[in-house]
Write a protein that holds these residues in place. Structure first.
Motif, PDB file in Angstrom:
ATOM      1  N   GLY A  73      41.281  43.799  35.613  1.00 43.97           N
ATOM      2  CA  GLY A  73      40.070  43.675  36.021  1.00 43.97           C
ATOM      3  C   GLY A  73      40.230  43.897  37.492  1.00 43.97           C
ATOM      4  N   VAL A  74      41.319  43.922  38.334  1.00 43.29           N
ATOM      5  CA  VAL A  74      41.582  44.328  39.340  1.00 43.29           C
ATOM      6  C   VAL A  74      42.562  46.290  39.601  1.00 43.29           C
ATOM      7  CG1 VAL A  74      42.952  44.499  42.150  1.00 43.29           C
ATOM      8  CG2 VAL A  74      41.772  42.669  40.253  1.00 43.29           C
ATOM      9  N   HIS A  75      41.490  47.124  39.988  1.00 38.75           N
ATOM     10  CA  HIS A  75      41.947  48.871  39.587  1.00 38.75           C
ATOM     11  C   HIS A  75      42.341  49.314  41.144  1.00 38.75           C
ATOM     12  CE1 HIS A  75      40.238  48.135  36.041  1.00 38.75           C
ATOM     13  NE2 HIS A  75      39.334  47.807  36.139  1.00 38.75           N
ATOM     14  N   LYS A  76      41.909  48.361  42.093  1.00 36.91           N
ATOM     15  CA  LYS A  76      42.289  48.962  43.645  1.00 36.91           C
ATOM     16  C   LYS A  76      42.967  47.666  43.865  1.00 36.91           C
ATOM     17  CE  LYS A  76      38.707  52.217  43.776  1.00 36.91           C
ATOM     18  NZ  LYS A  76      37.384  52.536  44.308  1.00 36.91           N
ATOM     19  N   THR A  77      43.631  48.358  45.307  1.00 37.09           N
ATOM     20  CA  THR A  77      44.355  46.708  46.284  1.00 37.09           C
ATOM     21  C   THR A  77      43.664  46.658  47.330  1.00 37.09           C
ATOM     22  OG1 THR A  77      46.374  46.892  45.736  1.00 37.09           O
ATOM     23  CG2 THR A  77      46.275  45.718  47.844  1.00 37.09           C
ATOM     24  N   ALA A  78      43.084  46.001  47.894  1.00 32.82           N
ATOM     25  CA  ALA A  78      41.727  46.091  48.906  1.00 32.82           C
ATOM     26  C   ALA A  78      41.355  44.743  49.552  1.00 32.82           C
ATOM     27  CB  ALA A  78      40.703  47.172  48.057  1.00 32.82           C
ATOM     28  N   LYS A 100      32.938  29.464  56.413  1.00 34.19           N
ATOM     29  CA  LYS A 100      31.589  30.614  56.372  1.00 34.19           C
ATOM     30  C   LYS A 100      32.333  32.397  56.512  1.00 34.19           C
ATOM     31  CE  LYS A 100      29.338  30.244  60.206  1.00 34.19           C
ATOM     32  NZ  LYS A 100      28.659  30.179  61.856  1.00 34.19           N
ATOM     33  N   LEU A 101      33.410  32.496  56.711  1.00 29.73           N
ATOM     34  CA  LEU A 101      33.972  33.767  56.383  1.00 29.73           C
ATOM     35  C   LEU A 101      34.857  33.900  55.332  1.00 29.73           C
ATOM     36  CD1 LEU A 101      35.770  33.797  60.355  1.00 29.73           C
ATOM     37  CD2 LEU A 101      33.495  34.366  59.043  1.00 29.73           C
ATOM     38  N   PHE A 102      35.082  35.042  54.463  1.00 34.66           N
ATOM     39  CA  PHE A 102      35.314  35.228  53.000  1.00 34.66           C
ATOM     40  C   PHE A 102      36.175  36.582  53.511  1.00 34.66           C
ATOM     41  CE2 PHE A 102      32.680  31.751  52.320  1.00 34.66           C
ATOM     42  CZ  PHE A 102      32.620  31.102  51.099  1.00 34.66           C
ATOM     43  N   PHE A 103      37.485  36.682  52.940  1.00 33.42           N
ATOM     44  CA  PHE A 103      38.504  37.710  53.060  1.00 33.42           C
ATOM     45  C   PHE A 103      38.987  37.813  51.328  1.00 33.42           C
ATOM     46  CE2 PHE A 103      38.593  35.950  57.852  1.00 33.42           C
ATOM     47  CZ  PHE A 103      38.089  37.589  58.111  1.00 33.42           C
ATOM     48  N   THR A 104      37.968  38.306  50.813  1.00 34.89           N
ATOM     49  CA  THR A 104      38.615  38.358  49.165  1.00 34.89           C
ATOM     50  C   THR A 104      39.451  39.816  49.019  1.00 34.89           C
ATOM     51  OG1 THR A 104      36.034  37.619  48.446  1.00 34.89           O
ATOM     52  CG2 THR A 104      37.289  38.423  46.705  1.00 34.89           C
ATOM     53  N   LEU A 105      40.176  39.073  48.503  1.00 37.20           N
ATOM     54  CA  LEU A 105      41.531  39.854  47.997  1.00 37.20           C
ATOM     55  C   LEU A 105      41.430  40.701  46.833  1.00 37.20           C
ATOM     56  CD1 LEU A 105      44.638  37.897  50.036  1.00 37.20           C
ATOM     57  CD2 LEU A 105      42.925  39.491  51.182  1.00 37.20           C
ATOM     58  N   ALA A 106      42.131  41.656  46.125  1.00 34.37           N
ATOM     59  CA  ALA A 106      42.036  42.199  45.274  1.00 34.37           C
ATOM     60  C   ALA A 106      43.475  43.122  45.179  1.00 34.37           C
ATOM     61  CB  ALA A 106      41.081  43.310  45.155  1.00 34.37           C
ATOM     62  N   SER A 107      44.557  42.753  44.885  1.00 33.92           N
ATOM     63  CA  SER A 107      45.822  43.668  44.365  1.00 33.92           C
ATOM     64  C   SER A 107      46.380  44.334  43.227  1.00 33.92           C
ATOM     65  CB  SER A 107      46.806  42.728  44.996  1.00 33.92           C
ATOM     66  OG  SER A 107      48.046  42.637  45.576  1.00 33.92           O
ATOM     67  N   CYS A 108      46.826  45.511  43.331  1.00 31.13           N
ATOM     68  CA  CYS A 108      47.556  45.922  42.146  1.00 31.13           C
ATOM     69  C   CYS A 108      48.640  46.444  42.784  1.00 31.13           C
ATOM     70  CB  CYS A 108      46.326  47.210  41.285  1.00 31.13           C
ATOM     71  SG  CYS A 108      45.616  48.052  41.873  1.00 31.13           S
ATOM     72  N   GLU A 111      53.177  46.863  47.652  1.00 28.92           N
ATOM     73  CA  GLU A 111      52.936  47.308  49.133  1.00 28.92           C
ATOM     74  C   GLU A 111      51.995  47.537  49.807  1.00 28.92           C
ATOM     75  OE1 GLU A 111      54.905  51.564  50.536  1.00 28.92           O
ATOM     76  OE2 GLU A 111      56.454  50.146  49.690  1.00 28.92           O
ATOM     77  N   GLN A 112      50.968  47.947  49.039  1.00 29.85           N
ATOM     78  CA  GLN A 112      49.783  47.850  49.965  1.00 29.85           C
ATOM     79  C   GLN A 112      49.476  46.574  50.620  1.00 29.85           C
ATOM     80  OE1 GLN A 112      46.873  50.880  47.820  1.00 29.85           O
ATOM     81  NE2 GLN A 112      45.584  50.500  49.667  1.00 29.85           N
ATOM     82  N   HIS A 113      49.309  45.812  49.561  1.00 27.20           N
ATOM     83  CA  HIS A 113      48.473  43.984  49.314  1.00 27.20           C
ATOM     84  C   HIS A 113      49.616  43.580  51.199  1.00 27.20           C
ATOM     85  CE1 HIS A 113      46.949  40.481  48.634  1.00 27.20           C
ATOM     86  NE2 HIS A 113      48.552  39.929  48.681  1.00 27.20           N
ATOM     87  N   LEU A 114      50.686  43.665  51.010  1.00 23.87           N
ATOM     88  CA  LEU A 114      51.501  43.233  52.208  1.00 23.87           C
ATOM     89  C   LEU A 114      51.012  43.524  53.277  1.00 23.87           C
ATOM     90  CD1 LEU A 114      54.138  41.003  52.929  1.00 23.87           C
ATOM     91  CD2 LEU A 114      55.266  42.902  52.265  1.00 23.87           C
ATOM     92  N   GLN A 115      50.893  45.253  52.851  1.00 27.04           N
ATOM     93  CA  GLN A 115      50.526  45.630  55.090  1.00 27.04           C
ATOM     94  C   GLN A 115      48.552  44.813  54.733  1.00 27.04           C
ATOM     95  OE1 GLN A 115      50.132  49.609  53.762  1.00 27.04           O
ATOM     96  NE2 GLN A 115      51.966  50.151  53.969  1.00 27.04           N
TER      97      GLN A 115
END
Length: 151
Positions: A73-78, A100-108, A111-115
């Protein structure tokens, strides 16, 4: 990075969540709205937290919801950002397991995920930026924090 959240609409500001599960669901909404992830992704994250514990708490008041790389269900890295006025607890009675702060990761794309992870690490190492994010209420606040602390 904050500029990118604003540009893509990958941000949410909310007063509170009933519990950590609702907070995780809310943190995925901005990524769902543009098709970055499908609705099942938030439930996959919740299942992982129930199985492995609150591994997503990476520092006091900061959570990084994610499932495995190339999750169903992950289509983009963001990365999506959410700030709650009131923290949620992932383990009642343990203040260091609140967020209080959430940084939700999506990865497919690894290389972009590492950046993305490098940019996120730089952001989280900047104490002034993190303190300012705790008070942010608008996309304009995010842009100002980017300008003041990260450019």
């Amino acid at each position: 990075m904050l500029r990118e959240f604003v540009k893509l609409g990958h941000y949410k500001f909310a007063k509170e969540a009933a519990d950590w599960e609702e907070a995780v669901r809310m943190s995925c909404e901005a990524l769902e709205s543009d098709g970055t992830v499908e609705a099942n992704y938030k439930e996959d994250i919740i299942r992982c937290i129930k199985k492995y514990g609150p591994y997503i708490i990476i520092m006091p008041n900061v959570a990084m919801p994610h499932s495995q790389e190339c999750a169903r269900g992950v289509h983009k890295t963001a990365i999506g950002f959410m700030r709650l006025n009131n923290p949620v607890s992932f383990s009642p009675g343990e203040e260091d397991k609140e967020a209080k702060l959430f940084f939700t990761l999506a990865s497919c794309n690894s290389e972009q995920h590492l950046q993305n992870m490098t940019k996120l690490s730089e952001l989280l190492m900047n104490e002034g930026a993190v303190e300012a994010l705790m008070l942010a209420e608008t996309p304009e606040d995010l842009l100002k924090i980017q300008e003041d602390y990260l450019d």
